[in-house]
Enzyme design. Structure first.
Site, PDB file in Angstrom:
ATOM      1  CG  ASP A  58      -2.288   0.564   0.930  1.00 24.11           C
ATOM      2  OD1 ASP A  58      -2.359   1.809   0.763  1.00 24.11           O
ATOM      3  OD2 ASP A  58      -3.291  -0.171   0.869  1.00 24.11           O
ATOM      4  CG  HIS A  65      -5.241   3.838   0.748  1.00 26.83           C
ATOM      5  ND1 HIS A  65      -4.824   2.527   0.634  1.00 26.83           N
ATOM      6  CD2 HIS A  65      -6.510   3.875   0.281  1.00 26.83           C
ATOM      7  CE1 HIS A  65      -5.806   1.790   0.123  1.00 26.83           C
ATOM      8  NE2 HIS A  65      -6.841   2.593  -0.103  1.00 26.83           N
ATOM      9  CG  ASN A 113     -13.314   1.989  -4.866  1.00 23.71           C
ATOM     10  OD1 ASN A 113     -13.702   1.012  -4.232  1.00 23.71           O
ATOM     11  ND2 ASN A 113     -12.322   2.763  -4.446  1.00 23.71           N
ATOM     12  CB  SER A 155      -9.289   0.214  -0.022  1.00 21.46           C
ATOM     13  OG  SER A 155      -8.622   0.491  -1.211  1.00 21.46           O
TER      14      SER A 155
END
Length: 324
Positions: A50, A82, A167, A230
């Protein structure tokens, strides 16, 4: 070089930025207080590929030394936030507001600033450093076979790979690497367990659904709850860690089968494009005795998790064509 994007949508709502006094809704929705009486993920390392992990009170003692991909010599941390949010959801210790799904698991942070080749290197690094789960809350559009070698490497080393499905508004279909055979692709549902087409993509590759709407953590600087696959993927990675801790003798394929057997079937009966095999159910996965003597090859479970019956049928065709 094409870069990979973290899969998160900001939701600007007037909700608290830390967990509610009674705990976040998703913890209750998944029955985590009961699950924690059976497993807290102790002894399991999770590779988090990430944006890095910043220092947070809830992550004290949870984060192992990490690496950068590519290595640009930047100071350790997480300038974007994130990765830190994912870390809190997976393994937050709960001392300052966020108790993650697997609060005694360890995190191996692979900070990714490059493209697919760097993500592949990061998967290798995480596997080589003892990860039993790899979380990929990121993705890129279009079907890509670039990740297949890394997924195969993880599988060959008995590692479960979990990825965000993609998404809505950013992606049209399940993104890579979530769409690759052997990866557990995760879609997002809200607090009622309903699939949210305004947040998550759907597709035949979806393996499981998990909470991914209006998620708040104790991360410093977080200004609003966020939504996205996520978050849902991070939660499933935490559940995998719980199962691997409670049943350390299960192979990665058997862990996947345990999750399939115990998921809460939602939507149309059976596997579907929105929920996959259903809402992940950590209590059932931990309390149900694993069926380890089925005699089913590991690759069947990998194919089930990635693409269902259609992918399995295609695999048989390929195998038949390769016979002399």
């Amino acid at each position: 070089m094409r870069k990979l994007a973290p899969l998160t949508l900001a939701v600007l709502l007037t909700l608290p930025t830390t967990a509610d006094a009674a705990g976040p809704y998703w913890a209750e929705q998944l029955g985590l207080p009961r699950a924690w009486t059976l497993s807290e993920g102790a002894g399991v390392r999770i590779g988090l590929i990430d944006t890095g992990i910043a220092a947070e009170p809830d992550l004290d003692g949870a984060v192992l030394p990490g690496a950068d991909f590519p290595d640009l010599g930047a100071p350790a941390g997480d300038a974007i936030g994130h990765g830190t949010t994912m870390a809190l959801l997976i393994a937050g210790r709960g001392t300052a507001g966020t108790r993650g799904v697997a609060p005694k698991a360890e995190l191996l942070p692979a900070r990714l600033t490059g493209g697919p080749s760097d993500a592949i290197a990061a998967v290798h690094w995480a596997v080589d450093h003892g990860a039993k789960v790899v979380n990929l809350s990121l993705g890129s559009g279009g079907k890509s076979t670039e990740y297949d070698e890394a997924v195969d490497y993880a599988r060959d080393h008995d590692v479960v790979v979990v990825a965000a499905a993609g998404n809505a508004g950013e992606d049209r279909e399940v993104t890579s690497p979530a769409d690759r055979p052997g990866v557990l692709a995760v879609s997002a549902v809200d607090r009622t367990g309903k699939f949210r087409a305004d947040v998550s993509v759907s597709g035949p590759e979806v393996g499981f659904a998990a909470p991914g709407v209006d998620i708040s953590t104790s991360r410093h600087g977080e200004k609003a709850p966020t939504s996205g696959t996520s978050q849902a993927a991070a939660i499933v990675s935490g559940v995998v860690a719980l199962v691997r801790s409670r049943y350390p003798d299960l192979t990665a394929a058997q862990v996947t089968e345990q999750l399939i057997r115990t998921a809460k079937d939602l939507g149309p009966p059976g596997r579907d494009a929105e929920y996959g095999y259903g809402l992940i159910d950590p209590v059932a996965a931990l309390a149900t005795e694993p069926a380890v003597d089925t005699g089913t090859p590991w690759w069947v479970f990998a194919l089930w998790a990635a693409g269902g019956v259609l992918v399995l049928g295609a695999a048989f065709v390929v195998l038949r064509r390769r016979r002399p």
